[in-house]
Structure formats: C-alpha cells, structure tokens
Design an enzyme around this catalytic site. Structure first.
Site, PDB file in Angstrom:
ATOM      1  N   ALA A 199      -2.398  16.650 -22.370  1.00 44.62           N
ATOM      2  CA  ALA A 199      -2.026  15.339 -22.880  1.00 44.62           C
ATOM      3  C   ALA A 199      -0.543  15.129 -22.208  1.00 44.62           C
ATOM      4  O   ALA A 199       0.155  16.228 -22.178  1.00 44.62           O
ATOM      5  CB  ALA A 199      -2.521  15.248 -23.756  1.00 44.62           C
ATOM      6  N   GLY A 258      -4.668  19.711 -23.454  1.00 38.88           N
ATOM      7  CA  GLY A 258      -5.840  18.757 -22.862  1.00 38.88           C
ATOM      8  C   GLY A 258      -6.415  19.263 -21.635  1.00 38.88           C
ATOM      9  O   GLY A 258      -7.407  19.066 -21.333  1.00 38.88           O
ATOM     10  N   GLU A 269      -8.896  21.722 -22.345  1.00 43.84           N
ATOM     11  CA  GLU A 269      -9.939  20.945 -23.245  1.00 43.84           C
ATOM     12  C   GLU A 269     -10.803  20.446 -21.993  1.00 43.84           C
ATOM     13  O   GLU A 269     -11.953  20.554 -22.028  1.00 43.84           O
ATOM     14  CB  GLU A 269      -9.561  20.045 -24.107  1.00 43.84           C
ATOM     15  CG  GLU A 269      -8.727  20.952 -25.331  1.00 43.84           C
ATOM     16  CD  GLU A 269      -8.008  20.220 -26.398  1.00 43.84           C
ATOM     17  OE1 GLU A 269      -7.193  19.430 -25.765  1.00 43.84           O
ATOM     18  OE2 GLU A 269      -8.263  20.148 -27.481  1.00 43.84           O
ATOM     19  N   GLU A 315      -0.350  23.839 -28.098  1.00 47.60           N
ATOM     20  CA  GLU A 315      -0.044  22.454 -29.036  1.00 47.60           C
ATOM     21  C   GLU A 315       0.807  22.954 -30.123  1.00 47.60           C
ATOM     22  O   GLU A 315       1.548  22.130 -30.419  1.00 47.60           O
ATOM     23  CB  GLU A 315      -1.207  21.787 -29.474  1.00 47.60           C
ATOM     24  CG  GLU A 315      -2.041  20.976 -28.283  1.00 47.60           C
ATOM     25  CD  GLU A 315      -3.118  21.603 -27.495  1.00 47.60           C
ATOM     26  OE1 GLU A 315      -3.132  23.161 -27.680  1.00 47.60           O
ATOM     27  OE2 GLU A 315      -3.912  21.086 -26.888  1.00 47.60           O
TER      28      GLU A 315
HETATM   29  C1  LIG Z   1      -4.753  16.833 -25.803  1.00 45.25           C
HETATM   30  C2  LIG Z   1      -3.558  16.997 -26.977  1.00 45.25           C
HETATM   31  C3  LIG Z   1      -4.045  16.411 -28.410  1.00 45.25           C
HETATM   32  C4  LIG Z   1      -2.525  17.549 -26.828  1.00 45.25           C
HETATM   33  C5  LIG Z   1      -2.080  18.312 -25.634  1.00 45.25           C
HETATM   34  O1  LIG Z   1      -2.430  18.445 -24.484  1.00 45.25           O
HETATM   35  S1  LIG Z   1      -0.355  18.723 -25.823  1.00 45.25           S
HETATM   36  C6  LIG Z   1       0.273  19.244 -24.438  1.00 45.25           C
HETATM   37  C7  LIG Z   1      -0.196  20.677 -24.286  1.00 45.25           C
HETATM   38  N1  LIG Z   1       0.765  21.267 -22.882  1.00 45.25           N
HETATM   39  C8  LIG Z   1       1.783  21.711 -22.973  1.00 45.25           C
HETATM   40  O2  LIG Z   1       2.531  21.943 -24.191  1.00 45.25           O
HETATM   41  C9  LIG Z   1       2.249  22.324 -21.757  1.00 45.25           C
HETATM   42  C10 LIG Z   1       3.659  21.548 -21.478  1.00 45.25           C
HETATM   43  N2  LIG Z   1       4.227  22.118 -20.233  1.00 45.25           N
HETATM   44  C11 LIG Z   1       4.871  23.007 -19.847  1.00 45.25           C
HETATM   45  O3  LIG Z   1       4.979  23.806 -20.843  1.00 45.25           O
HETATM   46  C12 LIG Z   1       5.473  23.386 -18.697  1.00 45.25           C
HETATM   47  O4  LIG Z   1       5.346  22.036 -17.871  1.00 45.25           O
HETATM   48  C13 LIG Z   1       4.516  24.530 -17.905  1.00 45.25           C
HETATM   49  C14 LIG Z   1       4.784  25.769 -18.492  1.00 45.25           C
HETATM   50  C15 LIG Z   1       3.242  24.103 -17.703  1.00 45.25           C
HETATM   51  C16 LIG Z   1       5.149  24.587 -16.142  1.00 45.25           C
HETATM   52  O5  LIG Z   1       6.399  24.874 -16.451  1.00 45.25           O
HETATM   53  P1  LIG Z   1       7.405  24.578 -15.032  1.00 45.25           P
HETATM   54  O6  LIG Z   1       8.883  24.853 -15.749  1.00 45.25           O
HETATM   55  O7  LIG Z   1       6.727  25.013 -14.039  1.00 45.25           O
HETATM   56  O8  LIG Z   1       7.301  22.926 -14.894  1.00 45.25           O
HETATM   57  P2  LIG Z   1       8.193  21.767 -15.640  1.00 45.25           P
HETATM   58  O9  LIG Z   1       9.582  21.567 -15.167  1.00 45.25           O
HETATM   59  O10 LIG Z   1       8.254  22.061 -17.070  1.00 45.25           O
HETATM   60  O11 LIG Z   1       7.154  20.593 -15.197  1.00 45.25           O
HETATM   61  C17 LIG Z   1       7.376  19.859 -14.115  1.00 45.25           C
HETATM   62  C18 LIG Z   1       7.466  18.265 -14.516  1.00 45.25           C
HETATM   63  O12 LIG Z   1       6.096  18.183 -15.461  1.00 45.25           O
HETATM   64  C19 LIG Z   1       6.249  17.708 -16.696  1.00 45.25           C
HETATM   65  N3  LIG Z   1       5.057  17.988 -17.534  1.00 45.25           N
HETATM   66  C20 LIG Z   1       4.501  19.274 -17.754  1.00 45.25           C
HETATM   67  N4  LIG Z   1       3.777  19.133 -18.441  1.00 45.25           N
HETATM   68  C21 LIG Z   1       3.647  17.799 -19.272  1.00 45.25           C
HETATM   69  C22 LIG Z   1       2.846  17.416 -20.267  1.00 45.25           C
HETATM   70  N5  LIG Z   1       2.012  17.985 -20.844  1.00 45.25           N
HETATM   71  N6  LIG Z   1       3.247  15.990 -20.640  1.00 45.25           N
HETATM   72  C23 LIG Z   1       4.258  15.370 -19.850  1.00 45.25           C
HETATM   73  N7  LIG Z   1       4.897  15.840 -18.863  1.00 45.25           N
HETATM   74  C24 LIG Z   1       4.646  17.026 -18.489  1.00 45.25           C
HETATM   75  C25 LIG Z   1       7.560  18.160 -16.816  1.00 45.25           C
HETATM   76  O13 LIG Z   1       8.251  17.276 -18.199  1.00 45.25           O
HETATM   77  C26 LIG Z   1       8.137  18.159 -15.588  1.00 45.25           C
HETATM   78  O14 LIG Z   1       8.751  16.734 -15.400  1.00 45.25           O
HETATM   79  P3  LIG Z   1      10.346  16.224 -15.471  1.00 45.25           P
HETATM   80  O15 LIG Z   1      10.963  17.145 -14.479  1.00 45.25           O
HETATM   81  O16 LIG Z   1      10.168  14.888 -14.984  1.00 45.25           O
HETATM   82  O17 LIG Z   1      10.644  16.279 -16.949  1.00 45.25           O
END
Ligand SMILES: CC(C)=CC(=O)SCCNC(=O)CCNC(=O)[C@H](O)C(C)(C)COP(=O)(O)OP(=O)(O)OC[C@H]1O[C@@H](n2cnc3c(N)ncnc32)[C@H](O)[C@@H]1OP(=O)(O)O
Length: 258
Positions: free
Chosen positions: A65, A109, A112, A132
C-alpha cells in the site's frame, strides 16, 4: 477508458492488467485500486475475455500500500472509512480466473494482492513479504489470513512478526506460488496459461474456481458435498456433453460456454 496507474490490454481471450507506477515500485495508492476495480469490471462483463493476468514490472509487482498516502491518516479516519475497503478485495471477488505474474517485490499489500489472485506464477527474482510490522502496523488486506492458509502458521507467523522476505524458491516450496519461471518468460508463460484456461468452458471454469475456493471456507464434508453438487450441475451443460464426446471421438472440443 484512460487509466493513469495501470495498463489494460486484451491479448486474445485474456485480459492483461499491468500495474504501472514505476517510480513508486507500483505502490498501491487509492486511485490505482479504483482503476484496477474498473478494469476488472470491464473484463468481467466482456464475454470475449475468459481469464485475466495481473502483473507489475520486473523490479516490483507491488511494494505494498502507498505508505506516503497512509502516513497522515488517523484511527478515526481509517475506521470510519473502513480502510482497507472492499475495493481492495475486488480481485478476490472476480469470478473469472485471475493469475498473478509476479516478478520482483510483492510486499505488504502487493503480497496480499497477489494472494487474492487464483494462483501466482513467480519470476526467479520474486520476493514475497509482509513487512508492515517494520513500519508499526500489521497487514490489513488479508495477509495474516491468506498467507497462513498458503504457507502454514510457522512461516506466516515468522514473516508477519519479523517482516522476513521469502524468495521465489522458498515460496514455491511453501506452496505460495504454483511455479517459478525465468523473469523474461514470466509474462508470456502467464498469458499462455491464461489463454489455455480461456479456451475451456467458461461456466465450468467458474465452477472449478468456486469449488476450490470453498475449501477455504468450509469443513471437508461440506466442501466435498459442495463439489459433488457442482459436479452434478456440469451435467446440465452442453459443454460437458461436448467435452466427453470430443474425447471419445478423438478430436478437440468446441465449447460454447453453455
Ligand atoms: C496493505 C497494507 C495495510 C499495508 C502495506 O502494504 S504497508 C507497505 C508494506 N511495504 C513496505 O513496507 C515496503 C516499502 N518499500 C521498501 O521497503 C523498499 O522500497 C523496497 C525494499 C521494496 C525497495 O527498495 P529500493 O531501495 O530498491 O527502492 P526505494 O528507493 O526504497 O523505492 C523506490 C521509490 O518507491 C517508493 N516506494 C517504495 N515502496 C513504497 C510504498 N509501499 N509506498 C510508497 N512509496 C513506496 C520509494 O519511496 C521510492 O520513491 P522516492 O524515491 O520518491 O521516495
């Protein structure tokens, strides 16, 4: 219909939906979920479409998400508006078969969403997880339930409590994915698999899907009885007659979806 966060195409009898927010690793923001629902509505109402493939990019199916969108919300908001809403469950409610073709990250998500599909074909680089807990929350789109049913309590509990990520091989061993294929072959493989399903009798495909899903919601005895009644009902279809006649006559069946 013009979509901003997904790509929607017809490939023969298959509907292909590609999550398309590359800069955010396909993070599932509300507009994307809305568009996904509309695309699924379209494919479900189109009798030319017999199966659907849901995919992302080579780097990410979906990284969860949208954390940035969620970060400012508070309890009264998410509770009153019932976030995560039924819109997220739209994939699970689809009556046509939906195959997830997962490469790269399928986290939170994203994992999921993949588990809401009928089965997952994984690219060799696929990574599944429910991280999460590492951002102070828990899965909210069925992760604790579907992951536990897919891989059992021990692995699901470890993944939900620690955020540990599972690679494609472990996911296949654990039963989370049906098969692993090379990343460059993933989409074609998923489309071919979907096309194979789309050529079968559509009402019978739906009945098979409903019967397998019944296993998650019933006792064994109830599930077996449900299956038997559905099996009986296939005998009301011309397609059942055609399928068996084609076998006996050593030819390909010509299903009419009735
Ligand atoms: C459904 C419910 C209730 C909850 C959820 O799903 S909570 C979210 C669960 N997911 C996570 O916690 C994963 C979050 N992302 C990461 O940990 C990392 O992005 C990664 C390990 C998947 C990849 O790391 P990498 O270093 O290759 O890339 P990043 O620089 O971190 O990401 C690139 C770009 O994408 C944005 N990003 C990534 N995931 C999300 C996200 N879940 N929501 C919003 N944005 C996301 C990240 O911020 C970056 O963008 P910016 O450079 O503009 O900040």
């Amino acid at each position: 219909m013009a979509y901003e966060h997904i790509l929607v195409e017809k490939k023969g009898r298959v509907g292909l939906i590609t999550l398309n927010r590359p800069k955010a690793l396909n993070a599932l923001c509300t507009p994307l979920i809305d568009e996904l629902g509309l695309a699924l509505d379209d494919f479900e109402s189109n009798s030319d479409i017999g199966a659907i493939v849901l995919t992302g990019s080579e780097k990410a199916f979906a990284a969860g998400a949208d954390i940035k969108e969620m970060s400012e919300r508070d309890f009264i908001d998410v509770y009153s508006n019932d976030f995560i809403t039924d819109d997220w469950e739209r994939v699970a409610k689809c009556r046509k078969p939906v195959i997830a073709a997962v490469a790269g990250y399928a986290l939170g998500g994203g994992c999921e969403m993949a588990m809401m599909c009928d089965f997952i074909i994984a690219g060799e680089n696929a990574k599944f997880g429910q991280p999460e807990i590492t951002i102070g929350t828990i899965p909210g789109a069925g992760g604790t339930q579907r992951l536990t049913r897919a891989v059992g309590k021990a692995k699901a509990m470890e993944m939900c409590l620690t955020g540990r990520i599972m690679d494609a091989e472990e996911a296949e061993r654990a039963g989370l994915v049906s098969r692993i294929v090379a990343v460059e072959e993933l989409l074609n493989d998923a489309l071919e698999t979907a096309e194979k399903i789309a050529k079968l009798s559509q009402p019978v495909v739906m009945m098979a899907k409903e019967s397998v899903n019944k296993a998650f919601e019933s006792s064994l005895a109830e599930g077996v009885m449900f299956e038997r009644r559905v099996f009986h009902s296939t005998f009301a279809l011309e397609d059942r007659k055609e399928g068996m006649a084609a076998f006996a006559e050593k030819r390909q069946p010509n299903f009419q979806n009735k």
